[in-house]
Design a protein around this motif. Structure first.
Motif, short mmCIF file in Angstrom:
data_model
loop_
_atom_site.label_atom_id
_atom_site.label_comp_id
_atom_site.label_asym_id
_atom_site.label_seq_id
_atom_site.Cartn_x
_atom_site.Cartn_y
_atom_site.Cartn_z
N SER A 68 21.53 -30.29 76.59
CA SER A 68 22.38 -31.36 76.04
C SER A 68 23.32 -30.88 74.94
N PRO A 69 24.11 -29.83 75.21
CA PRO A 69 25.07 -29.38 74.20
C PRO A 69 26.19 -30.41 74.01
N ASP A 70 26.83 -30.35 72.87
CA ASP A 70 27.99 -31.20 72.61
C ASP A 70 29.18 -30.76 73.47
N ILE A 71 29.26 -29.43 73.69
CA ILE A 71 30.35 -28.86 74.49
C ILE A 71 29.72 -27.94 75.54
N VAL A 72 29.97 -28.23 76.81
CA VAL A 72 29.52 -27.35 77.89
C VAL A 72 30.68 -26.40 78.17
N CYS A 73 30.47 -25.14 77.86
CA CYS A 73 31.55 -24.16 77.96
C CYS A 73 30.98 -22.75 77.97
N GLN B 147 26.74 -29.65 62.78
CA GLN B 147 26.64 -28.70 63.90
C GLN B 147 27.18 -29.31 65.18
N LEU B 148 28.00 -28.53 65.88
CA LEU B 148 28.34 -28.82 67.26
C LEU B 148 27.74 -27.69 68.08
N LEU B 149 27.00 -28.03 69.11
CA LEU B 149 26.34 -27.05 69.97
C LEU B 149 27.20 -26.81 71.20
N LYS C 198 19.67 -28.44 70.24
CA LYS C 198 19.64 -28.75 68.81
C LYS C 198 18.22 -28.85 68.27
N ALA C 199 17.23 -28.84 69.16
CA ALA C 199 15.83 -28.84 68.74
C ALA C 199 15.44 -27.48 68.16
#
Length: 194
Positions: A35-40, A25-27, A12-13
């Motif tokens: 550090s994503p919101d969703i690891v996928c 935003q969802l990362l 997100k940086a």
């Protein structure tokens, strides 16, 4: 509030285009390091809830999948988008890279352009940023396919996007593709006209 799924954005940086200043935003990223919101893996987007996002932003990530996996990723974009939502996709323009390489008589290891990360060789655009692949040891940073304006347009049409707008410049293709009828506000956001 409008919602954006940033697919493969790493962190997100990394600033998003100005159009997304009023979006939540969802990362989503395969690499937990950012550090994503969703690891996928983006090939698994259909595992997520359907119709949960107004927009998908995918900048310089689609080329990291094999050509046969691109339809899976694009189907996932459609799956997570609300009706009338859009996918904003940016990828290297391989035809422009080839033209510049030939016009400037560059070799594969010659610098094509300078980026914040350092010099980008022709090979880096074709196969992925070699310095990062070597440093990280992660092969998902490699490029596994490439696009021209025509090939990206065909992939988006085959996936089922209904209204597609394309732009070229700075050695990249910029596409905005809609799920269903585009909302006039979304078209205005990108200054799109028929």
């Amino acid at each position: 509030m409008k919602t954006l799924l940033n697919v493969g954005g790493h962190s997100k940086a990394i600033a998003l285009p100005g159009q997304y200043q009023n979006f939540r935003q969802l990362l989503l990223d395969i690499d937990p390091k950012g550090s994503p919101d969703i690891v996928c893996d983006a090939r698994r987007l259909t595992d997520l809830e359907s119709a949960g996002f107004d927009a998908v932003y995918c900048s310089h990530n689609l080329e990291h999948y094999y050509r046969h996996d691109v339809p899976l990723v694009l189907a996932g974009f459609l799956h997570v988008l609300k009706p009338g939502g859009f996918a904003h996709i940016r990828v290297p323009d391989l035809l422009a890279v080839m033209r510049k390489t030939l016009e400037n008589q560059l070799d594969l290891e010659d610098t094509l352009y300078q980026a914040k990360a350092g010099p980008i060789m022709v090979l880096d655009v074709l196969y992925g940023y070699g310095v990062e692949i070597e440093r990280s040891g992660r092969d998902f940073y490699a490029h596994k396919t490439g696009f021209s304006e025509k090939s990206l347009l065909n992939a988006l049409k085959q996936a089922g996007f209904s209204h597609i707008y394309m732009g070229l410049g700075n050695l990249e293709i910029n596409a905005v593709a809609f799920k269903g009828q585009p909302d006039p506000a979304w078209r205005q956001l990108f200054d799109l006209s028929d």
